[in-house]
Design a protein around this motif. Structure first.
Motif, PDB file in Angstrom:
ATOM      1  N   PHE A  85      18.011 -32.739 -10.561  1.00 34.09           N
ATOM      2  CA  PHE A  85      16.665 -33.108 -11.031  1.00 34.09           C
ATOM      3  C   PHE A  85      16.163 -34.310 -10.234  1.00 34.09           C
ATOM      4  O   PHE A  85      15.054 -34.311  -9.692  1.00 34.09           O
ATOM      5  CB  PHE A  85      16.736 -33.426 -12.528  1.00 34.09           C
ATOM      6  CG  PHE A  85      15.476 -33.992 -13.116  1.00 34.09           C
ATOM      7  CD1 PHE A  85      14.519 -33.163 -13.665  1.00 34.09           C
ATOM      8  CD2 PHE A  85      15.237 -35.366 -13.132  1.00 34.09           C
ATOM      9  CE1 PHE A  85      13.349 -33.678 -14.211  1.00 34.09           C
ATOM     10  CE2 PHE A  85      14.087 -35.897 -13.671  1.00 34.09           C
ATOM     11  CZ  PHE A  85      13.133 -35.049 -14.219  1.00 34.09           C
ATOM     12  N   CYS A 121       4.777 -39.143 -18.103  1.00 40.44           N
ATOM     13  CA  CYS A 121       6.068 -38.449 -17.923  1.00 40.44           C
ATOM     14  C   CYS A 121       7.231 -39.428 -18.094  1.00 40.44           C
ATOM     15  O   CYS A 121       7.212 -40.522 -17.527  1.00 40.44           O
ATOM     16  CB  CYS A 121       6.118 -37.817 -16.535  1.00 40.44           C
ATOM     17  SG  CYS A 121       7.706 -37.080 -16.150  1.00 40.44           S
ATOM     18  N   ILE A 122       8.220 -39.028 -18.876  1.00 36.98           N
ATOM     19  CA  ILE A 122       9.388 -39.895 -19.081  1.00 36.98           C
ATOM     20  C   ILE A 122      10.611 -39.325 -18.364  1.00 36.98           C
ATOM     21  O   ILE A 122      11.745 -39.743 -18.604  1.00 36.98           O
ATOM     22  CB  ILE A 122       9.694 -40.091 -20.588  1.00 36.98           C
ATOM     23  CG1 ILE A 122       9.886 -38.732 -21.284  1.00 36.98           C
ATOM     24  CG2 ILE A 122       8.606 -40.920 -21.259  1.00 36.98           C
ATOM     25  CD1 ILE A 122      10.420 -38.829 -22.713  1.00 36.98           C
ATOM     26  N   MET A 123      10.376 -38.345 -17.491  1.00 38.03           N
ATOM     27  CA  MET A 123      11.455 -37.770 -16.672  1.00 38.03           C
ATOM     28  C   MET A 123      12.603 -37.233 -17.522  1.00 38.03           C
ATOM     29  O   MET A 123      13.770 -37.448 -17.213  1.00 38.03           O
ATOM     30  CB  MET A 123      11.980 -38.837 -15.690  1.00 38.03           C
ATOM     31  CG  MET A 123      10.969 -39.291 -14.682  1.00 38.03           C
ATOM     32  SD  MET A 123      10.953 -38.168 -13.271  1.00 38.03           S
ATOM     33  CE  MET A 123       9.280 -37.631 -13.230  1.00 38.03           C
ATOM     34  N   CYS A 124      12.231 -36.561 -18.612  1.00 41.42           N
ATOM     35  CA  CYS A 124      13.273 -36.047 -19.508  1.00 41.42           C
ATOM     36  C   CYS A 124      13.898 -34.758 -18.992  1.00 41.42           C
ATOM     37  O   CYS A 124      15.035 -34.436 -19.308  1.00 41.42           O
ATOM     38  CB  CYS A 124      12.692 -35.811 -20.895  1.00 41.42           C
ATOM     39  SG  CYS A 124      11.399 -34.538 -20.927  1.00 41.42           S
ATOM     40  N   GLY A 125      13.132 -33.976 -18.216  1.00 37.00           N
ATOM     41  CA  GLY A 125      13.669 -32.731 -17.656  1.00 37.00           C
ATOM     42  C   GLY A 125      13.476 -31.504 -18.542  1.00 37.00           C
ATOM     43  O   GLY A 125      13.940 -30.419 -18.185  1.00 37.00           O
ATOM     44  N   CYS A 126      12.786 -31.630 -19.680  1.00 39.24           N
ATOM     45  CA  CYS A 126      12.586 -30.456 -20.545  1.00 39.24           C
ATOM     46  C   CYS A 126      11.886 -29.332 -19.775  1.00 39.24           C
ATOM     47  O   CYS A 126      12.245 -28.154 -19.882  1.00 39.24           O
ATOM     48  CB  CYS A 126      11.756 -30.823 -21.772  1.00 39.24           C
ATOM     49  SG  CYS A 126      12.649 -31.807 -22.974  1.00 39.24           S
ATOM     50  N   CYS A 127      10.866 -29.699 -18.986  1.00 38.01           N
ATOM     51  CA  CYS A 127      10.108 -28.680 -18.251  1.00 38.01           C
ATOM     52  C   CYS A 127      10.992 -27.956 -17.240  1.00 38.01           C
ATOM     53  O   CYS A 127      10.880 -26.747 -17.056  1.00 38.01           O
ATOM     54  CB  CYS A 127       8.915 -29.330 -17.551  1.00 38.01           C
ATOM     55  SG  CYS A 127       9.344 -30.714 -16.495  1.00 38.01           S
ATOM     56  N   ALA A 171       8.557 -30.995 -12.988  1.00 38.02           N
ATOM     57  CA  ALA A 171       8.540 -32.464 -13.152  1.00 38.02           C
ATOM     58  C   ALA A 171       8.228 -33.146 -11.822  1.00 38.02           C
ATOM     59  O   ALA A 171       7.359 -34.029 -11.742  1.00 38.02           O
ATOM     60  CB  ALA A 171       9.883 -32.951 -13.690  1.00 38.02           C
ATOM     61  N   CYS A 229       6.804 -29.645 -22.739  1.00 41.47           N
ATOM     62  CA  CYS A 229       6.717 -31.072 -22.372  1.00 41.47           C
ATOM     63  C   CYS A 229       6.409 -31.922 -23.607  1.00 41.47           C
ATOM     64  O   CYS A 229       5.387 -31.725 -24.261  1.00 41.47           O
ATOM     65  CB  CYS A 229       5.642 -31.287 -21.314  1.00 41.47           C
ATOM     66  SG  CYS A 229       5.406 -33.041 -20.961  1.00 41.47           S
ATOM     67  N   PRO A 230       7.270 -32.869 -23.942  1.00 38.58           N
ATOM     68  CA  PRO A 230       7.045 -33.656 -25.153  1.00 38.58           C
ATOM     69  C   PRO A 230       5.997 -34.746 -24.994  1.00 38.58           C
ATOM     70  O   PRO A 230       5.670 -35.444 -25.951  1.00 38.58           O
ATOM     71  CB  PRO A 230       8.422 -34.275 -25.420  1.00 38.58           C
ATOM     72  CG  PRO A 230       9.061 -34.379 -24.084  1.00 38.58           C
ATOM     73  CD  PRO A 230       8.534 -33.237 -23.261  1.00 38.58           C
ATOM     74  N   LYS A 231       5.467 -34.897 -23.783  1.00 39.30           N
ATOM     75  CA  LYS A 231       4.526 -35.994 -23.535  1.00 39.30           C
ATOM     76  C   LYS A 231       3.149 -35.509 -23.096  1.00 39.30           C
ATOM     77  O   LYS A 231       2.326 -36.305 -22.627  1.00 39.30           O
ATOM     78  CB  LYS A 231       5.119 -36.928 -22.464  1.00 39.30           C
ATOM     79  CG  LYS A 231       6.322 -37.711 -22.952  1.00 39.30           C
ATOM     80  CD  LYS A 231       5.885 -38.737 -23.979  1.00 39.30           C
ATOM     81  CE  LYS A 231       7.044 -39.379 -24.688  1.00 39.30           C
ATOM     82  NZ  LYS A 231       6.616 -40.358 -25.692  1.00 39.30           N
ATOM     83  N   VAL A 257       2.204 -33.853 -20.506  1.00 33.29           N
ATOM     84  CA  VAL A 257       1.897 -33.996 -19.076  1.00 33.29           C
ATOM     85  C   VAL A 257       1.270 -32.706 -18.516  1.00 33.29           C
ATOM     86  O   VAL A 257       0.484 -32.748 -17.572  1.00 33.29           O
ATOM     87  CB  VAL A 257       3.186 -34.356 -18.288  1.00 33.29           C
ATOM     88  CG1 VAL A 257       2.945 -34.370 -16.789  1.00 33.29           C
ATOM     89  CG2 VAL A 257       3.718 -35.714 -18.752  1.00 33.29           C
ATOM     90  N   PRO A 277       2.625 -30.041 -16.754  1.00 30.50           N
ATOM     91  CA  PRO A 277       2.920 -29.973 -15.314  1.00 30.50           C
ATOM     92  C   PRO A 277       2.221 -28.816 -14.593  1.00 30.50           C
ATOM     93  O   PRO A 277       1.759 -28.994 -13.463  1.00 30.50           O
ATOM     94  CB  PRO A 277       4.443 -29.791 -15.270  1.00 30.50           C
ATOM     95  CG  PRO A 277       4.934 -30.299 -16.567  1.00 30.50           C
ATOM     96  CD  PRO A 277       3.854 -30.058 -17.569  1.00 30.50           C
TER      97      PRO A 277
HETATM   98  S1  SF4 Z   1       8.859 -32.302 -19.751  1.00 31.77           S
HETATM   99 FE1  SF4 Z   1       7.076 -33.610 -19.452  1.00 31.77          FE
HETATM  100  S2  SF4 Z   1       7.851 -35.671 -19.737  1.00 31.77           S
HETATM  101 FE2  SF4 Z   1       9.633 -34.375 -19.438  1.00 31.77          FE
HETATM  102  S3  SF4 Z   1      10.021 -34.421 -17.213  1.00 31.77           S
HETATM  103 FE3  SF4 Z   1       8.705 -32.671 -17.581  1.00 31.77          FE
HETATM  104  S4  SF4 Z   1       6.646 -33.452 -17.258  1.00 31.77           S
HETATM  105 FE4  SF4 Z   1       7.960 -35.233 -17.564  1.00 31.77          FE
END
Ligand code: SF4
Ligand code: SF4
Ligand code: FES
Length: 318
Positions: free
Chosen positions: A110, A148-154, A171, A216-218, A220, A222
């Motif tokens: 990632f 974006c908090i760079m969580c990687g969910c996406c 991301a 995406c929990p925020k 964003v 993408p």
């Molecule tokens: S899911 Fe959203 S917050 Fe998390 S990495 Fe992807 S774009 Fe960023």
């Protein structure tokens, strides 16, 4: 309080064994999934590996899959995943990544993808005597991406990454847009970014499945940022690629006939002068023809096509 069974996918890096293990936990429905997992680790099984830090949906470290979709464990209410009287919750590590142990995913790939898009501002050098100035309006467009908090969910749920590890992923591409749209970036740097992002593995490889937007929990979104970057790349003249030609062919046929001309779409996307690429698709085209899956040879204008054209003309003015 309610009894919930958490079916947790476990991975033992020493034996390479993967298995599901059930943990029964008494929970208050207002609690989040992370509360239950921490309770399992504290009181039932200290060998269960779970990653977390802030417990406030800020650090991005607690991403896992719950009932098949990527979430932040610290933001996911148990009430929401046990609706309709459900008493079982499936918990797994992220998709599209390897597990280091149990629910802890290896985020190294990632971060490599994020580094690949050079996530830093390339502003005029030498820097101005005081600060770089950017208008509030211009920065407003970037606020969503900066969340974006760079969580990687996406990345976990991206359907293209499931089949093509070369795809940069949602991301990193959303992060790239953050700099493409930054008014302080120099024109040359922006152009170079758009050129790189238009190559194989970049913006044109997204299939618009919307998964990244959903998980995406925020907020964003993408995929929307990828579409914005595509528009910027085409405006900057980076149109010599299949994705860009595909987009033009699609829009042109709808604009002029009110419907998609499927017969032209593939050859125009590949490039009409690219004979090698066209020939590669011949076996597929023949198989489709044998199964009578070919579109009509004569593409007719749909009734009311002139209204569709008017919409395009209006949009093109803006
Ligand atoms: S899911 Fe959203 S917050 Fe998390 S990495 Fe992807 S774009 Fe960023
Ligand atoms: S919309 Fe594109 S980037 Fe987002 S999950 Fe689907 S394929 Fe991946
Ligand atoms: S623990 Fe930090 S985002 Fe969940």
């Amino acid at each position: 309080m309610k009894n919930v069974t958490f079916k947790v996918k476990r991975y033992n890096p020493e034996t390479k064994e993967t298995r599901f293990q059930d943990y029964k936990v008494e929970v208050d429905e207002s609690e989040v999934v992370l509360d239950a997992l921490i309770r399992v680790r504290e009181y039932q099984d200290e060998t269960l590996a779970v990653r977390c830090s802030c417990r406030s949906a800020i650090c991005g470290s607690c991403g896992i899959k719950v009932n098949g979709h990527a979430v932040l464990a610290c933001k996911t209410k148990i009430a929401d995943v046990t609706r309709d009287g459900k008493t079982e919750v499936t918990v797994e590590p992220f998709g599209n990544t390897k597990s280091v142990k149990d629910l802890v995913s290896d985020m190294q790939p990632f971060w490599s993808k994020v580094r690949q898009v050079q996530p830093w501002l390339k502003a005029t050098q030498p820097p101005p005597a005081r600060e770089y100035i950017a208008s509030a309006d211009a920065m407003q467009d970037l606020v969503g991406t900066m969340n974006c908090i760079m969580c990687g969910c996406c990345v976990s749920d991206c359907t293209v990454l499931e089949v093509d590890k070369n795809f940069i992923g949602p991301a990193a591409l959303a992060k790239a847009y953050r700099f493409v749209a930054d008014p302080r970036e120099t024109d040359a740097a922006r152009d170079e970014r758009l050129k790189e992002l238009s190559k194989y593995g970049g913006i044109w490889d997204c299939t618009h499945c919307l998964e990244c937007v959903q998980v995406c929990p925020k907020g964003v979104a993408p995929m929307e940022r990828i579409l914005d970057t595509r528009r910027a790349a085409m405006e900057a003249g980076y149109k010599d690629n299949n994705g860009s030609r595909h987009s033009d062919s699609f829009a042109n046929s709808v604009k002029h006939s009110g419907a998609l001309n499927e017969l032209r779409l593939l050859p125009e996307s590949l490039g009409l002068d690219d004979v090698d690429a066209q020939l590669k698709f011949m076996p597929t085209a023949l198989r489709a023809a044998v199964k009578r899956k070919v579109p009509p040879i004569i593409h007719k204008k749909r009734p009311g096509a002139e209204h569709v054209k008017r919409i395009f003309d209006e949009m093109e003015k803006h």
